[in-house]
Design a protein around this motif. Structure first.
Motif, short mmCIF file in Angstrom:
data_model
loop_
_atom_site.label_atom_id
_atom_site.label_comp_id
_atom_site.label_asym_id
_atom_site.label_seq_id
_atom_site.Cartn_x
_atom_site.Cartn_y
_atom_site.Cartn_z
N LEU A 104 0.83 -1.21 0.00
CA LEU A 104 0.00 0.00 0.00
C LEU A 104 0.87 1.26 0.00
CD1 LEU A 104 -2.55 -1.15 2.74
CD2 LEU A 104 -3.01 -0.94 0.28
N PRO A 105 0.35 2.33 -0.60
CA PRO A 105 1.04 3.63 -0.49
C PRO A 105 0.99 4.13 0.95
CG PRO A 105 -1.09 3.90 -1.57
CD PRO A 105 -0.87 2.42 -1.42
N PRO A 106 1.96 4.98 1.34
CA PRO A 106 2.13 5.38 2.75
C PRO A 106 0.84 5.84 3.44
CG PRO A 106 3.94 6.23 1.47
CD PRO A 106 3.00 5.57 0.49
N ARG A 107 0.10 6.71 2.77
CA ARG A 107 -1.08 7.26 3.42
C ARG A 107 -2.09 6.15 3.74
NH1 ARG A 107 -5.63 10.24 4.04
NH2 ARG A 107 -5.30 12.47 4.39
N GLU A 108 -2.32 5.27 2.76
CA GLU A 108 -3.30 4.21 2.95
C GLU A 108 -2.78 3.18 3.95
OE1 GLU A 108 -6.82 2.03 2.45
OE2 GLU A 108 -6.21 4.14 2.24
N LYS A 109 -1.50 2.90 3.88
CA LYS A 109 -0.90 1.97 4.84
C LYS A 109 -1.07 2.49 6.26
CE LYS A 109 3.11 -0.02 3.81
NZ LYS A 109 4.58 -0.24 3.70
N PHE A 110 -0.86 3.79 6.41
CA PHE A 110 -1.01 4.40 7.73
C PHE A 110 -2.45 4.27 8.23
CE2 PHE A 110 -1.72 8.36 10.30
CZ PHE A 110 -0.95 8.00 11.38
N ARG A 111 -3.39 4.51 7.34
CA ARG A 111 -4.80 4.41 7.73
C ARG A 111 -5.13 2.99 8.21
NH1 ARG A 111 -9.87 3.47 6.71
NH2 ARG A 111 -9.33 2.06 5.01
N VAL A 112 -4.63 2.02 7.49
CA VAL A 112 -4.91 0.63 7.86
C VAL A 112 -4.26 0.28 9.20
CG1 VAL A 112 -4.66 -1.78 7.15
CG2 VAL A 112 -5.19 -0.02 5.44
N LEU A 113 -3.06 0.81 9.41
CA LEU A 113 -2.37 0.57 10.68
C LEU A 113 -3.14 1.18 11.85
CD1 LEU A 113 1.36 1.19 9.67
CD2 LEU A 113 0.43 -0.93 10.60
N VAL A 114 -3.60 2.40 11.63
CA VAL A 114 -4.34 3.07 12.70
C VAL A 114 -5.62 2.29 13.02
CG1 VAL A 114 -5.72 5.12 13.24
CG2 VAL A 114 -3.43 5.38 12.29
N ARG A 115 -6.32 1.86 11.98
CA ARG A 115 -7.54 1.11 12.21
C ARG A 115 -7.26 -0.21 12.92
NH1 ARG A 115 -11.00 -2.40 8.87
NH2 ARG A 115 -9.30 -2.26 7.39
N SER A 116 -6.21 -0.87 12.51
CA SER A 116 -5.83 -2.13 13.13
C SER A 116 -5.52 -1.94 14.62
CB SER A 116 -4.62 -2.72 12.41
OG SER A 116 -4.10 -3.83 13.13
N HIS A 117 -4.77 -0.90 14.92
CA HIS A 117 -4.42 -0.66 16.31
C HIS A 117 -5.64 -0.23 17.13
CE1 HIS A 117 -1.79 -0.07 19.69
NE2 HIS A 117 -2.13 1.20 19.81
N LEU A 118 -6.49 0.56 16.51
CA LEU A 118 -7.72 0.96 17.21
C LEU A 118 -8.58 -0.27 17.53
CD1 LEU A 118 -8.84 4.23 15.39
CD2 LEU A 118 -8.51 3.98 17.84
N GLU A 119 -8.64 -1.18 16.60
CA GLU A 119 -9.41 -2.40 16.84
C GLU A 119 -8.85 -3.18 18.03
OE1 GLU A 119 -9.88 -4.72 13.15
OE2 GLU A 119 -11.67 -3.45 13.02
N LEU A 180 4.94 8.91 20.30
CA LEU A 180 4.30 8.76 21.61
C LEU A 180 2.99 9.55 21.68
CD1 LEU A 180 7.56 8.99 23.71
CD2 LEU A 180 5.98 7.05 23.73
N LEU A 181 2.98 10.73 21.09
CA LEU A 181 1.75 11.52 21.10
C LEU A 181 0.67 10.85 20.25
CD1 LEU A 181 3.25 15.12 20.80
CD2 LEU A 181 2.11 14.14 22.81
N LEU A 182 1.06 10.35 19.09
CA LEU A 182 0.08 9.68 18.22
C LEU A 182 -0.49 8.44 18.89
CD1 LEU A 182 -1.35 8.98 15.55
CD2 LEU A 182 0.73 7.76 14.89
N LEU A 183 0.40 7.57 19.35
CA LEU A 183 -0.09 6.34 19.97
C LEU A 183 -0.83 6.63 21.27
CD1 LEU A 183 2.76 3.78 19.21
CD2 LEU A 183 0.46 3.91 18.24
N GLY A 184 -0.41 7.71 21.94
CA GLY A 184 -1.13 8.13 23.14
C GLY A 184 -2.57 8.50 22.82
N ALA A 185 -2.75 9.28 21.77
CA ALA A 185 -4.10 9.67 21.38
C ALA A 185 -4.94 8.44 21.08
CB ALA A 185 -4.04 10.58 20.16
N ILE A 186 -4.35 7.48 20.39
CA ILE A 186 -5.09 6.25 20.07
C ILE A 186 -5.33 5.42 21.33
CG2 ILE A 186 -5.03 4.10 18.78
CD1 ILE A 186 -3.38 5.45 16.66
N ASN A 187 -4.28 5.19 22.09
CA ASN A 187 -4.40 4.31 23.25
C ASN A 187 -5.38 4.87 24.29
OD1 ASN A 187 -2.56 2.53 22.18
ND2 ASN A 187 -0.81 3.36 23.31
N TYR A 188 -5.38 6.19 24.41
CA TYR A 188 -6.26 6.78 25.41
C TYR A 188 -7.73 6.62 25.04
CZ TYR A 188 -7.68 9.84 29.19
OH TYR A 188 -8.26 10.35 30.33
N SER A 189 -7.99 6.35 23.76
CA SER A 189 -9.40 6.16 23.37
C SER A 189 -10.02 4.98 24.11
CB SER A 189 -9.51 5.95 21.85
OG SER A 189 -8.92 4.72 21.48
#
Lengths: 215, 215
Positions: A104-119, A180-189
């Motif tokens: 996947l291109p970077p932007r789409e790969k990032f989106r999939v990673l974020v969704r995966s981690h959120l799940e 850390l800030l990015l993963l913090g925002a996700i993890n804190y959800s």
DNA sequence: CCTACCGATCGGTAGG
DNA sequence: CCTACCGATCGGTAGG
């Protein structure tokens, strides 16, 4: 401390029906699966009530054992906690590595990673990573060592995707603090998100990507 | 469960020197300050070991009381927890309202707010808000009600500054999810930030602002 | 705020 | 995996 309903049969002289009438284990889930059962229900309980707020009796009840029996599968309550965290990290690492290896291109790969981690953090039945994130201090230092190794691998993957995003100018800064800030925002959800209320996990992933990328 | 050092005098027939030789209370800290002491050390202990991992005996030891005495000041361990959270929120609200009322331009006002909140979450001796954030589930629902009111006021102030940032085009989206992601990124820093190591709180505030604003 | 204590519950174990 | 149990510890209280 805990608020588990008490059926309270202090010294049961009569075998409890629930334990005797359980269907016989099939060959498939004959052996190792009792251990897996313990890990799964422990993850849920540790997440709901915390490690210190969960008793061995809570765990045993939830899988239909008597209170001494979990120690046939684990040496201590601590080892159950370590197993919960390891299970979550191994699964999370696997999913993350798979996505990183995709074309996947970077932007789409990032989106999939974020969704995966959120799940991994929000979806029902996914209690392993939240326990890792929020019960870390309850794990004794000797058991922490092995988990830290896995965690470092996880972090390195995220640092990689950040670096890729920077190369295509989707972010300005790919330092460790940004990670850390990015993963913090996700993890804190995990603290505020309620499955089935408001946004879906997918929608939240989109908003997180938009929030984070300088488009 | 806990790992507090045990001086272990099960049935002390001799008064403990530490208790008898304490200087007499001055008029200034005569009365209400024992209560304040209990709240302060409880905040520290709850943060370090969690609510369930902290015993009344830990708390009593830390202020030089015997184990039954905290109940002279509080009806229950739960009420100590509620007081810790209330103390943190009242102080945080006061600081935040002061900054909001200032004449600073939006960008600078935001930076000061972020730094103030980071201090509240990271600075040494500031254990009240981390307890609020990470021990919430331990507070019984009837005691939660009052704290929720204060928390809502806090959230409303942050929603206001986001709205102001949007009006001057410093952010693209000022919805509630954006607020949750931003405060999540900040709040989660309590899990990884070590005072005196790496970034100062001030530097972290700058990085957070840069991370968040679309310049 | 201390003394002395209580009933309940905890993690864990021996022996089967 | 159950039975039966142990020593330790817990939050909280009565009476001063």
């Amino acid at each position: 401390m805990s608020s588990s309903p008490k059926t309270a049969i202090p010294t049961p002289k009569v075998p409890r029906p629930a334990l005797r009438n359980r269907p016989l284990a099939t060959v498939a889930d004959a052996d190792g699966n009792r251990r897996a059962d313990l890990i799964r229900v422990s993850a849920r309980l540790f997440r709901e009530k915390g490690f210190d707020g969960t008793t061995i009796r809570d765990i045993a009840d939830a899988v239909g054992m008597r209170s001494g029996s979990p120690f046939y599968h684990f040496k201590s309550k601590q080892e159950i906690l370590a197993s919960v965290m390891e299970e979550g990290l191994v699964a999370g690492l696997d999913a993350t590595e798979r996505i990183m290896a995709s074309e996947l291109p970077p932007r789409e790969k990032f989106r999939v990673l974020v969704r995966s981690h959120l799940e991994t953090v929000l979806a029902e039945g996914h209690d392993f990573i939240p326990v890792l994130l929020y019960e870390w201090r309850s794990l004794s230092p000797d058991l922490q060592a092995h988990i830290i190794d896995l965690k470092d691998r996880y972090d390195r993957l995220w640092q990689q995707i950040l670096s890729q995003l920077k190369h295509v100018n989707l972010i300005r800064n790919d330092g460790a603090v940004v990670r850390l800030l990015l993963l913090g925002a996700i993890n804190y959800s995990a603290q505020w998100y309620k499955p089935g209320k408001g946004l879906s996990i997918d929608q939240l992933a989109d908003q997180t990507v938009e929030f984070f990328l300088s488009d």
